[in-house]
Scaffold this active site. Sequence first.
Site, PDB file in Angstrom:
ATOM      1  N   TYR A  88      -9.888 -14.230   4.600  1.00  0.00           N
ATOM      2  CA  TYR A  88      -8.827 -13.336   5.075  1.00  0.00           C
ATOM      3  C   TYR A  88      -7.851 -14.044   6.016  1.00  0.00           C
ATOM      4  O   TYR A  88      -6.662 -14.172   5.723  1.00  0.00           O
ATOM      5  CB  TYR A  88      -9.464 -12.113   5.746  1.00  0.00           C
ATOM      6  N   ASP A 142      -3.514  -6.250  -4.799  1.00  0.00           N
ATOM      7  CA  ASP A 142      -2.940  -7.194  -3.853  1.00  0.00           C
ATOM      8  C   ASP A 142      -3.512  -8.605  -3.793  1.00  0.00           C
ATOM      9  O   ASP A 142      -4.537  -8.919  -4.365  1.00  0.00           O
ATOM     10  CB  ASP A 142      -2.899  -6.570  -2.460  1.00  0.00           C
ATOM     11  N   LYS A 288       8.898  -9.972   8.636  1.00  0.00           N
ATOM     12  CA  LYS A 288       9.681  -8.765   8.920  1.00  0.00           C
ATOM     13  C   LYS A 288      10.957  -9.075   9.701  1.00  0.00           C
ATOM     14  O   LYS A 288      11.806  -8.199   9.887  1.00  0.00           O
ATOM     15  CB  LYS A 288       8.843  -7.755   9.709  1.00  0.00           C
ATOM     16  N   ALA A 388      11.231   2.200   5.169  1.00  0.00           N
ATOM     17  CA  ALA A 388      12.604   2.613   4.851  1.00  0.00           C
ATOM     18  C   ALA A 388      12.586   3.941   4.088  1.00  0.00           C
ATOM     19  O   ALA A 388      13.395   4.847   4.348  1.00  0.00           O
ATOM     20  CB  ALA A 388      13.288   1.540   4.013  1.00  0.00           C
ATOM     21  N   ASP A 508      -4.988 -23.256 -43.426  1.00  0.00           N
ATOM     22  CA  ASP A 508      -3.908 -23.922 -42.683  1.00  0.00           C
ATOM     23  C   ASP A 508      -4.558 -24.847 -41.658  1.00  0.00           C
ATOM     24  O   ASP A 508      -5.714 -24.643 -41.264  1.00  0.00           O
ATOM     25  CB  ASP A 508      -3.053 -22.843 -41.983  1.00  0.00           C
TER      26      ASP A 508
HETATM   27  P1  ADP Z   1       3.695  -3.521   5.102  1.00  0.00           P
HETATM   28  O1  ADP Z   1       2.981  -3.022   3.937  1.00  0.00           O
HETATM   29  O2  ADP Z   1       4.166  -4.930   4.967  1.00  0.00           O
HETATM   30  O3  ADP Z   1       2.990  -3.315   6.382  1.00  0.00           O
HETATM   31  P2  ADP Z   1       5.429  -1.221   4.644  1.00  0.00           P
HETATM   32  O4  ADP Z   1       6.692  -0.837   5.328  1.00  0.00           O
HETATM   33  O5  ADP Z   1       5.505  -1.203   3.182  1.00  0.00           O
HETATM   34  O6  ADP Z   1       5.042  -2.650   5.214  1.00  0.00           O
HETATM   35  O7  ADP Z   1       4.258  -0.245   5.062  1.00  0.00           O
HETATM   36  C1  ADP Z   1       3.930   0.021   6.379  1.00  0.00           C
HETATM   37  C2  ADP Z   1       3.120   1.287   6.427  1.00  0.00           C
HETATM   38  O8  ADP Z   1       2.441   1.337   7.680  1.00  0.00           O
HETATM   39  C3  ADP Z   1       3.985   2.521   6.339  1.00  0.00           C
HETATM   40  O9  ADP Z   1       3.407   3.428   5.455  1.00  0.00           O
HETATM   41  C4  ADP Z   1       4.007   3.075   7.750  1.00  0.00           C
HETATM   42  O10 ADP Z   1       4.032   4.474   7.799  1.00  0.00           O
HETATM   43  C5  ADP Z   1       2.725   2.553   8.353  1.00  0.00           C
HETATM   44  N1  ADP Z   1       2.959   2.266   9.771  1.00  0.00           N
HETATM   45  C6  ADP Z   1       3.910   1.508  10.260  1.00  0.00           C
HETATM   46  N2  ADP Z   1       3.854   1.507  11.602  1.00  0.00           N
HETATM   47  C7  ADP Z   1       2.847   2.274  11.950  1.00  0.00           C
HETATM   48  C8  ADP Z   1       2.271   2.646  13.193  1.00  0.00           C
HETATM   49  N3  ADP Z   1       2.719   2.210  14.341  1.00  0.00           N
HETATM   50  N4  ADP Z   1       1.233   3.430  13.158  1.00  0.00           N
HETATM   51  C9  ADP Z   1       0.756   3.878  12.002  1.00  0.00           C
HETATM   52  N5  ADP Z   1       1.249   3.551  10.815  1.00  0.00           N
HETATM   53  C10 ADP Z   1       2.281   2.758  10.786  1.00  0.00           C
HETATM   54  C1  G6P Z   2       0.673  -5.542   3.457  1.00  0.00           C
HETATM   55  C2  G6P Z   2      -0.232  -6.058   2.368  1.00  0.00           C
HETATM   56  C3  G6P Z   2      -1.547  -5.277   2.342  1.00  0.00           C
HETATM   57  C4  G6P Z   2      -2.174  -5.291   3.694  1.00  0.00           C
HETATM   58  C5  G6P Z   2      -1.182  -4.776   4.743  1.00  0.00           C
HETATM   59  C6  G6P Z   2      -1.750  -4.832   6.132  1.00  0.00           C
HETATM   60  O1  G6P Z   2       1.050  -4.266   3.148  1.00  0.00           O
HETATM   61  O2  G6P Z   2       0.429  -5.969   1.129  1.00  0.00           O
HETATM   62  O3  G6P Z   2      -2.442  -5.834   1.412  1.00  0.00           O
HETATM   63  O4  G6P Z   2      -3.333  -4.510   3.712  1.00  0.00           O
HETATM   64  O5  G6P Z   2      -0.012  -5.550   4.697  1.00  0.00           O
HETATM   65  O6  G6P Z   2      -2.226  -6.088   6.442  1.00  0.00           O
HETATM   66  P1  G6P Z   2      -3.754  -6.371   6.795  1.00  0.00           P
HETATM   67  O7  G6P Z   2      -3.851  -7.851   6.831  1.00  0.00           O
HETATM   68  O8  G6P Z   2      -3.963  -5.735   8.114  1.00  0.00           O
HETATM   69  O9  G6P Z   2      -4.619  -5.767   5.761  1.00  0.00           O
END
Ligand code: ADP
Ligand code: G6P
Length: 736
Positions: A88, A142, A288, A388, A508
Amino acid sequence: MSKTIIVSNRLPVQLQISEGKITAIPSVGGLATGMKSVHSGGESLWIGWSGLTQEEIPEDLVGDIDEALAGQGCSKVALSQEEVDGFYFGFSNRTIWPLFHYFMEYTEFEWDFWEAYEAVNRKFADAILEQTSEDDVVWVHDYQLMLVPEMLRAERPGLSIGFFLHIPFPSYEIFRTMPWRREVLAGLLGSDLIGFHTYDYERHFLSSVRRILGHEVSFNEIHLDDRVAKVDSFPMGIDYKKFHEAAIRHREMKPGEESDLQQRLNSHKASTPNAKFFLSIDRLDYSKGIAKRIKAFEYFLQKYPEYKEKVRLIILAVPSRSLVPQYQLLKKEIDELVGRINGEISTVSWTPIWYFYRSLPFDNLIDLYTTCDIAWLTPIRDGMNLVAKEYIATRTDQTGVLLLSEMAGSANEMHESLLINPNNFEQIADSLHQAITMPVSEQIARNAPMQKRLERYNVEKWARDFMDSLKAQQNRDYSQVASRLSVDLTNTLIKTYREAKRRILFLDYDGTLAGFRTDPQKAAPDEELYELLDNLYRQENTDIFLISGRDKDTFDRWFNGRDYAMIVEHGVWISENNAPFKMLENVKNDWMDKIRPVLESFVDRTPGSFIEDKNYSVAWHYRNTDPDFGQKRATELNTVLTSLIANDDLSVLNGNKVVEIKSSNVNKGRAAMRMIARKEYDFIFAIGDDWTDEFMFQELPKDAVTVKVGRMKTQARYYVDNISSVRGLLQRFVEP
Ligand code: ADP
Ligand code: G6P
């Protein structure tokens, strides 16, 4: 009843143990938050890592933990600290994550990480197999688990396996740098269906598959030896209803019911009525672009100083992967940036940046989404970015402005937002200005269509689409193409063979009896093949013909002294009983002078391609070229040849990575027909892999046993998977 098995590294809940008690907190990240909605709705089991290492779980709590997880439809894969470190924190997040997000400078290629990744993927596969029966559907998620599909396939070939990648798939130029690129691609190709968020990731993947593994790709299907794997894009949606309805409830709250955070936000809004809140929410991750965003904020205030004391940037950075060095450095950088900027430009009544480094409960997330005027989400690279979508879903009055990075997967679907390049500070500053001054009517006009789409293509629909496509892939009826030569069919065939009085076999060579080589001259028969052919020849009342597009000199060399008959150059020459080749068809070759210069010009312009001269035909081979480029050139060559040979009695054959020009009245079908006319045969058999063999399949009598190698469109009655199945089948003919 069949069930759906969801597999991901993160389970939807993360377990924690404090003072001997287990608590479960929701996981953050797009995968867990999105799939959670799909999981809670259906008959499914979710297999993943609990978030705790084996060392962290006291013996006496193991049972409780399993029970707690089972209550949520989950089952854990137990990982030791060492496994988590290598798999991981190591390969997943120090190799794949940076590489796939184009951060080459952060990418570490370490054998130890790779070995841990392989071992943990195996552990996941074993855990899945233990809980899965043949008719279940397994959906693997993933980048942490890219080897799992192939591991499952090897053990259970009939299982329906889907894979979804939640992060970008990088361009071939980036992907090819990874030492384990072949293994990773092969791992993914164990799936029946591989899904990506966008078409760009899909085409990057297909390009790597073609270039690195050399598989044949037609549109979005990859032709493997014994299966077809499909690739498609499915942009992940959100649980629209959950966010929208939470926002409606939030709007209807009475002042006393509001959270502390909301009350604080309200009081700041009240103190500066024209103030605007910018919202930045992400996991604390270098992909990000949070640090860049803070610097761009500073630049914006320099360019538009009139907004000092009027705007505030709220940064919510969720702790993530904090044992990975790059994340620790980033945390430090952001702490320093926020400290410096706040220190330099704050006033008594104004702190420009509010910075939260923690995970907030869902209700607070809704507070922020609904209160902030502008969502500023500008990742440097992001597979999708669900935040978003969530922001737009919560804007119940359809106001608010979304400033979104072009580099986020979601930008493809949210073109009404203000799309910016995260590296262009000038553009960001101007877009922020545009956002602040945007009339409400324009905000609504932009957000309304986005809301509509998010509502329709929500996460449930996304998952359903994926599953439907996976099922369709499993149930694909290849019988329209040809029937697979199953065990039963083969047994019947062998019986007919044995009972027949006089048999003829047309075999063939390339792609049927022997595999393709970079250099065609190197595809000489191996000992096993010689023995097989010799044994076939020795069968009583059996005539065997090798029938090939090869030139006679090569076959002369390879089969010198063997007695079986050979027809080469698609039917121009024949040799029987070890006699020299003689002409079977009277053909001319004076047209070659006209064609050769054209082919030479293609060789000059297509690195890796070459010409093969035969006596009565000429071929342009492009097996060793860049696959996309080679295909393009082959299409071009076909067009050029069509006009060039319009008045000649010539035809162009498009074989397996080869374009061949030859006399129209020569083909394998015609040659085979001449052979069967010579005696009375009651068992006619023809097997071949490419387009040139179709002439035989087409022309031989209806009751002939015609077999295609590979599951492709064909005139043959049957198909077998690959060369080893061909040899296996022929071996059955000679068994006593
Ligand atoms: P990533 O998957 O890279 O983290 P995304 O924007 O696709 O980025 O997804 C982030 C998810 O985590 C969203 O569904 C959002 O609601 C959740 N999230 C983001 N910030 C928080 C937070 N502070 N507490 C709880 N959930 C969160
Ligand atoms: C992204 C990845 C997920 C992962 C998440 C949080 O959304 O696509 O696979 O679970 O980030 O990261 P973490 O390392 O905490 O699982």
